[in-house]
Scaffold this motif. Structure first.
Motif, PDB file in Angstrom:
ATOM      1  N   ASP A 108     -19.981  11.111   5.309  1.00 20.70           N
ATOM      2  CA  ASP A 108     -19.898  12.642   6.616  1.00 20.70           C
ATOM      3  C   ASP A 108     -19.008  12.256   7.520  1.00 20.70           C
ATOM      4  O   ASP A 108     -20.217  12.383   8.497  1.00 20.70           O
ATOM      5  CB  ASP A 108     -21.723  13.426   6.182  1.00 20.70           C
ATOM      6  N   PRO A 109     -18.776  13.502   8.123  1.00 21.38           N
ATOM      7  CA  PRO A 109     -17.798  13.091   8.880  1.00 21.38           C
ATOM      8  C   PRO A 109     -18.248  14.097   9.523  1.00 21.38           C
ATOM      9  O   PRO A 109     -17.268  13.739  11.180  1.00 21.38           O
ATOM     10  CB  PRO A 109     -16.540  14.081   8.212  1.00 21.38           C
ATOM     11  N   CYS A 110     -19.382  14.680   9.570  1.00 28.09           N
ATOM     12  CA  CYS A 110     -20.060  15.447  10.866  1.00 28.09           C
ATOM     13  C   CYS A 110     -21.442  14.772  10.999  1.00 28.09           C
ATOM     14  O   CYS A 110     -21.641  15.270  12.491  1.00 28.09           O
ATOM     15  CB  CYS A 110     -20.403  16.481  10.000  1.00 28.09           C
ATOM     16  N   ARG A 111     -21.472  13.383  10.016  1.00 23.66           N
ATOM     17  CA  ARG A 111     -22.775  13.352  10.878  1.00 23.66           C
ATOM     18  C   ARG A 111     -22.506  12.129  12.243  1.00 23.66           C
ATOM     19  O   ARG A 111     -21.554  11.424  12.118  1.00 23.66           O
ATOM     20  CB  ARG A 111     -23.392  12.182   9.611  1.00 23.66           C
ATOM     21  N   VAL A 112     -23.446  11.745  13.410  1.00 25.26           N
ATOM     22  CA  VAL A 112     -22.822  10.879  14.273  1.00 25.26           C
ATOM     23  C   VAL A 112     -23.302   9.501  14.106  1.00 25.26           C
ATOM     24  O   VAL A 112     -25.292   9.861  13.951  1.00 25.26           O
ATOM     25  CB  VAL A 112     -23.539  12.084  15.166  1.00 25.26           C
ATOM     26  N   GLY A 113     -23.558   8.812  14.240  1.00 28.25           N
ATOM     27  CA  GLY A 113     -24.176   7.610  13.535  1.00 28.25           C
ATOM     28  C   GLY A 113     -24.158   7.426  12.067  1.00 28.25           C
ATOM     29  O   GLY A 113     -23.800   7.930  10.836  1.00 28.25           O
ATOM     30  N   GLN A 114     -24.225   6.214  11.832  1.00 32.66           N
ATOM     31  CA  GLN A 114     -25.075   5.844  11.301  1.00 32.66           C
ATOM     32  C   GLN A 114     -23.910   5.546  10.180  1.00 32.66           C
ATOM     33  O   GLN A 114     -24.331   6.119   8.920  1.00 32.66           O
ATOM     34  CB  GLN A 114     -26.553   6.788   9.833  1.00 32.66           C
ATOM     35  N   HIS A 115     -22.784   4.905  10.442  1.00 29.47           N
ATOM     36  CA  HIS A 115     -21.518   4.603   9.204  1.00 29.47           C
ATOM     37  C   HIS A 115     -21.586   3.549   9.223  1.00 29.47           C
ATOM     38  O   HIS A 115     -20.622   2.894   8.220  1.00 29.47           O
ATOM     39  CB  HIS A 115     -20.371   5.249  10.070  1.00 29.47           C
ATOM     40  N   GLY A 116     -22.269   2.387  10.044  1.00 30.71           N
ATOM     41  CA  GLY A 116     -22.367   1.077   9.720  1.00 30.71           C
ATOM     42  C   GLY A 116     -21.689   0.533   8.112  1.00 30.71           C
ATOM     43  O   GLY A 116     -20.805   0.018   7.796  1.00 30.71           O
ATOM     44  N   LEU A 117     -23.160   0.793   7.535  1.00 23.92           N
ATOM     45  CA  LEU A 117     -22.745   0.426   5.760  1.00 23.92           C
ATOM     46  C   LEU A 117     -21.665   0.795   5.204  1.00 23.92           C
ATOM     47  O   LEU A 117     -21.100  -0.186   4.547  1.00 23.92           O
ATOM     48  CB  LEU A 117     -24.345   1.126   5.172  1.00 23.92           C
TER      49      LEU A 117
END
Length: 158
Positions: A108-117
């Motif tokens: 989700d390119p709009c989500r800030v953070g929680q892209h680690g996994l």
């Protein structure tokens, strides 16, 4: 950091294994975990003659950082990082005390953070999460010599 190095028998490029393990108990351990990964791969190349690309070193440090960060953030107590070279790849394993498996969110390119996994899964050749009798273990693998330019640690590309 409580480090217990477990180097296997003298390893040649043709076989055997090399590993290192360390326990981390605070957030300062994240930088120490990255440093451990870099020195482990540098030693694998210098001592054991294994080809290790700069790209692989960077990807291993990234994955180690993400997995140790998640363990420190979401599980009480220490976490255990194990790095092992097997079949021309680094097997990265992080154990922590929580039995809750990580949720891998849809991109989700709009989500800030929680892209680690999401990032970890994109750069690894394998990724798995397992519950253990106590806690869980997250494993991932990265190929050692995956740089198309052939650059290795400590050497510049021609």
């Amino acid at each position: 950091m409580d480090q217990a190095a477990e180097d296997g028998d003298a390893m040649s490029p043709a076989g055997g294994f090399v590993s290192v393990s360390a326990a981390f108990e605070d957030s300062g351990g994240i930088a120490e975990a990255r440093d451990l990964a870099r020195s482990f791969l540098t030693e694998a190349q210098a001592v054991h003659g294994l080809p290790v690309s700069e790209r692989a070193v960077g990807m291993v440090q990234l994955v180690v950082s993400e997995l140790v960060t998640n363990a420190r953030k979401y599980a009480p107590g220490p976490c255990l990082l194990t790095l092992e070279i097997e079949d021309a790849a680094v097997q990265i394993s992080v154990w922590d005390s929580s039995t809750t498996l990580p949720a891998v969110l849809a991109p989700d390119p709009c989500r800030v953070g929680q892209h680690g996994l999401e990032i970890v899964m994109a750069v690894c050749t394998s990724f798995a999460a397992y519950r253990e009798p106590v806690g869980k273990r997250i494993t991932a693998a990265i190929v050692l010599a995956d740089d198309p330019g052939g650059a290795v640690v400590g050497r510049s590309a021609p």
